[in-house]
Scaffold this motif. Structure first.
Motif, PDB file in Angstrom:
ATOM      1  N   UNK A 230       1.110  -1.129  -0.186  1.00 38.51           N
ATOM      2  CA  UNK A 230      -0.271  -0.191  -0.367  1.00 38.51           C
ATOM      3  C   UNK A 230       0.695   0.884   0.344  1.00 38.51           C
ATOM      4  N   UNK A 231       2.077   1.521   0.746  1.00 39.10           N
ATOM      5  CA  UNK A 231       2.657   2.556   0.768  1.00 39.10           C
ATOM      6  C   UNK A 231       3.275   2.956  -0.436  1.00 39.10           C
ATOM      7  N   UNK A 232       3.682   2.056  -0.892  1.00 38.81           N
ATOM      8  CA  UNK A 232       4.941   1.686  -2.505  1.00 38.81           C
ATOM      9  C   UNK A 232       4.027   1.781  -3.837  1.00 38.81           C
ATOM     10  N   UNK A 233       2.475   1.384  -3.058  1.00 41.10           N
ATOM     11  CA  UNK A 233       1.345   2.438  -4.807  1.00 41.10           C
ATOM     12  C   UNK A 233       1.288   3.940  -3.976  1.00 41.10           C
ATOM     13  N   UNK A 234       1.090   3.887  -2.771  1.00 42.63           N
ATOM     14  CA  UNK A 234       0.812   5.173  -2.938  1.00 42.63           C
ATOM     15  C   UNK A 234       1.676   6.600  -3.451  1.00 42.63           C
ATOM     16  N   UNK A 235       2.985   5.983  -2.568  1.00 47.91           N
ATOM     17  CA  UNK A 235       3.847   7.075  -2.842  1.00 47.91           C
ATOM     18  C   UNK A 235       4.812   6.787  -3.897  1.00 47.91           C
ATOM     19  N   UNK A 236       4.838   5.940  -4.487  1.00 50.47           N
ATOM     20  CA  UNK A 236       5.578   5.302  -6.045  1.00 50.47           C
ATOM     21  C   UNK A 236       5.109   5.001  -7.315  1.00 50.47           C
ATOM     22  N   UNK A 237       3.510   5.427  -7.201  1.00 51.19           N
ATOM     23  CA  UNK A 237       2.538   4.899  -7.953  1.00 51.19           C
ATOM     24  C   UNK A 237       2.802   3.600  -8.552  1.00 51.19           C
ATOM     25  N   UNK A 238       3.670   2.728  -8.244  1.00 52.53           N
ATOM     26  CA  UNK A 238       3.421   1.214  -8.775  1.00 52.53           C
ATOM     27  C   UNK A 238       2.600   0.472  -8.494  1.00 52.53           C
ATOM     28  N   UNK A 239       2.417  -0.786  -9.368  1.00 51.07           N
ATOM     29  CA  UNK A 239       0.904  -1.729  -9.281  1.00 51.07           C
ATOM     30  C   UNK A 239       1.381  -2.596  -8.457  1.00 51.07           C
ATOM     31  N   UNK A 240       0.666  -2.683  -7.703  1.00 49.06           N
ATOM     32  CA  UNK A 240       0.385  -3.368  -6.483  1.00 49.06           C
ATOM     33  C   UNK A 240      -0.813  -4.747  -7.002  1.00 49.06           C
ATOM     34  N   UNK A 241       0.341  -5.863  -6.510  1.00 54.37           N
ATOM     35  CA  UNK A 241      -0.302  -7.167  -7.084  1.00 54.37           C
ATOM     36  C   UNK A 241      -0.918  -7.823  -5.659  1.00 54.37           C
ATOM     37  N   UNK A 242      -1.872  -7.732  -4.731  1.00 51.83           N
ATOM     38  CA  UNK A 242      -1.999  -8.709  -3.599  1.00 51.83           C
ATOM     39  C   UNK A 242      -2.093  -9.864  -3.256  1.00 51.83           C
ATOM     40  N   UNK A 243      -1.440 -10.330  -2.754  1.00 50.72           N
ATOM     41  CA  UNK A 243      -1.723 -12.457  -2.787  1.00 50.72           C
ATOM     42  C   UNK A 243      -2.389 -12.162  -1.176  1.00 50.72           C
ATOM     43  N   UNK A 244      -3.805 -13.448  -1.229  1.00 51.03           N
ATOM     44  CA  UNK A 244      -4.210 -13.573   0.307  1.00 51.03           C
ATOM     45  C   UNK A 244      -4.999 -15.249   0.383  1.00 51.03           C
ATOM     46  N   UNK A 245      -2.924 -15.658   0.865  1.00 49.75           N
ATOM     47  CA  UNK A 245      -2.947 -17.656   0.902  1.00 49.75           C
ATOM     48  C   UNK A 245      -3.923 -17.732   1.971  1.00 49.75           C
ATOM     49  N   UNK A 246      -3.890 -16.354   2.705  1.00 51.94           N
ATOM     50  CA  UNK A 246      -5.230 -16.486   3.954  1.00 51.94           C
ATOM     51  C   UNK A 246      -5.670 -15.318   4.298  1.00 51.94           C
ATOM     52  N   UNK A 247      -6.526 -15.816   5.175  1.00 46.56           N
ATOM     53  CA  UNK A 247      -7.234 -14.408   5.390  1.00 46.56           C
ATOM     54  C   UNK A 247      -6.585 -13.583   5.933  1.00 46.56           C
ATOM     55  N   UNK A 248      -6.796 -12.580   6.034  1.00 40.24           N
ATOM     56  CA  UNK A 248      -6.149 -11.201   7.155  1.00 40.24           C
ATOM     57  C   UNK A 248      -6.774 -10.644   6.887  1.00 40.24           C
ATOM     58  N   UNK A 249      -6.987  -9.566   8.518  1.00 42.09           N
ATOM     59  CA  UNK A 249      -5.708  -9.659   9.160  1.00 42.09           C
ATOM     60  C   UNK A 249      -6.449 -11.412  10.078  1.00 42.09           C
ATOM     61  N   UNK A 250      -5.449 -11.692  10.572  1.00 47.74           N
ATOM     62  CA  UNK A 250      -5.143 -12.947  11.007  1.00 47.74           C
ATOM     63  C   UNK A 250      -6.464 -13.317  11.917  1.00 47.74           C
ATOM     64  N   UNK A 251      -6.364 -12.195  13.238  1.00 43.44           N
ATOM     65  CA  UNK A 251      -8.105 -12.358  13.684  1.00 43.44           C
ATOM     66  C   UNK A 251      -9.154 -13.510  13.039  1.00 43.44           C
ATOM     67  N   UNK A 252      -8.617 -12.808  12.322  1.00 40.39           N
ATOM     68  CA  UNK A 252     -10.201 -13.104  11.090  1.00 40.39           C
ATOM     69  C   UNK A 252     -10.561 -14.126  10.954  1.00 40.39           C
ATOM     70  N   UNK A 253      -9.238 -15.744  10.588  1.00 42.57           N
ATOM     71  CA  UNK A 253      -9.442 -16.334  10.701  1.00 42.57           C
ATOM     72  C   UNK A 253     -10.115 -17.164  10.599  1.00 42.57           C
ATOM     73  N   UNK A 254     -11.177 -18.311   9.877  1.00 45.21           N
ATOM     74  CA  UNK A 254     -11.842 -19.182  10.463  1.00 45.21           C
ATOM     75  C   UNK A 254     -11.637 -20.341  11.715  1.00 45.21           C
ATOM     76  N   UNK A 255     -12.738 -19.869  12.501  1.00 42.33           N
ATOM     77  CA  UNK A 255     -12.950 -20.793  13.963  1.00 42.33           C
ATOM     78  C   UNK A 255     -12.474 -21.900  13.065  1.00 42.33           C
TER      79      UNK A 255
END
Length: 399
Positions: free
Chosen positions: A130-155
């Motif tokens: 998020x920081x580098x996209x906002x400050x440097x204009x980079x294309x940001x590809x985010x990977x979510x192999x697990x749900x984040x934030x970790x508190x929201x992992x399924x029971x």
């Protein structure tokens, strides 16, 4: 067309010390072998699931590797780093201080190089994305192999979709939404995360863990050899499987079968084996390096995967692609509603049992053994979407 230059920020990658790192390293291998120039920022892990595997052993060719180490124990320095995270990133949570320490390296790399995209994998890399996209204009590809934030992992892994976040962590959700592309290993985790962050369909991509086929030679065995590789600590629980296996042995005391648990295993498993006198059939071994685990898997007939009893299984375990690349069938003990049952119904997993259903597990064990004795262990179909060629083209198209 010029080769693309990527900044990948993946705290869990090199050295390989766990399942997440294995997924990330395989992708690095595929991208780099197809001409991508990659600068990697990784983390020196304090707590590991496997002995370390280094860069040389992996046969990777990367442009640069920066491994950032931070202290996880509470100290004035760690507190200060977390405060700096709040000031710089606008949010803070446990473990976020790695992103603060990695930021200096990321800035230096961005100043030196012109990147086509930044790929983030596993927390807290999203802060840097998020920081580098906002400050440097980079294309940001985010990977979510697990749900984040970790508190929201399924029971029982976490507290579910409605888990309350620490007030200073809440801004993270809005930042996660800013990614240009969101990559998920399956549609179930995508739909799960879409219940608490806004992800337009046009920005979501389903790309499973890559399967890189390996040369292997199957050796016939007199005994059926089943192996569980990796962590089986809570909330995963082998008890129901072990109870079903006890019944199986009662019915077939002459069964020629061996089961190995290789990895971090709770004392309760050893205790159960000893009290039920199953030592003849079940052995427990400590963790091994990833490459060694693959060599071990070659010597077994089938891989066992035991998942935690979630209401819905949203995870795609790394062990699935590990088995597929060696052509080994899988016997999974998993939630009846979930990713692995989907793969079973599609023919990509050979045997399936419901994680809480002892009778169902027993029935499947009997079927596996019968198929083995008849020389007809079920194979599986490998979907093209897991292949290196398909996955590379998907990333190439996105970037």
């Amino acid at each position: 067309m010029k080769n693309k230059h990527i900044l990948m920020i993946a705290p869990a990658s090199i050295p390989v010390t766990g399942a997440e790192a294995i997924c990330n390293v395989k992708l690095l291998k595929v991208l780099s072998e197809n001409g991508y120039k990659i600068d990697l920022i990784s983390k020196k892990m304090k707590y590991t699931h496997y002995p370390e595997t280094d860069l040389a052993e992996l046969g990777l060719s990367l442009n640069s590797v920066s491994i950032i180490e931070v202290d996880n124990k509470m100290s004035l320095k760690v507190i200060w780093q977390h405060l700096c995270c709040l000031f710089i990133f606008g949010t803070v949570f446990k473990g976020a201080h790695w992103a603060y320490s990695a930021l200096k390296v990321a800035k230096k790399l961005c100043k030196k190089n012109q990147y086509d995209a930044i790929i983030t994998k596993n927390s807290p890399s999203e802060l840097l994305g998020h920081y580098l996209k906002k400050r440097n204009g980079l294309k940001w590809i985010a990977t979510w192999n697990d749900p984040y934030p970790s508190e929201k992992y399924p029971h029982p892994y976490g507290n579910g979709i409605n888990a309350k976040l620490f007030i200073l962590e809440k801004p993270l959700l809005g930042q996660m939404e800013k990614a240009d592309i969101h990559i998920f290993p399956n549609s179930r985790i995508r739909d799960y995360m879409k219940t608490y962050i806004r992800i337009p369909d046009k920005k979501a991509r389903i790309i499973p863990h890559v399967v890189i086929p390996r040369e292997h030679q199957d050796t016939p065995h007199e005994n059926l050899r089943i192996v569980h590789l990796g962590n089986i600590l809570p909330p995963r629980d082998a008890t129901t499987f072990l109870k079903a296996f006890t019944e199986f042995i009662k019915n077939r005391s002459d069964a020629k079968i061996e089961i190995a648990f290789i990895g971090q295993t709770p004392n309760s498993v050893n205790d159960y084996i000893n009290t039920t006198h199953l030592e003849k059939y079940i052995k427990v071994f400590p963790p091994v390096k990833y490459e060694e685990s693959q060599q071990i898997l070659e010597t077994y007939d089938i891989q066992l995967i035991i998942e935690a009893p979630c209401k819905e299984g949203i995870f795609l375990p790394t062990k699935v692609s590990d088995s597929m690349q060696l052509g080994k069938p899988i016997f999974t003990v998993s939630p009846p509603v979930g990713v692995l049952n989907d793969l079973y119904m599609q023919g990509h997993i050979s045997y399936f049992s419901s994680v809480k259903d002892e009778k169902n597990i027993l029935t499947t064990l009997e079927q596996v053994y019968k198929d083995f004795k008849n020389g007809k262990l079920k194979t599986y179909s490998l979907e093209d979407s897991y292949s290196p060629k398909t996955i590379f083209h998907q990333y190439d198209e996105i970037i």
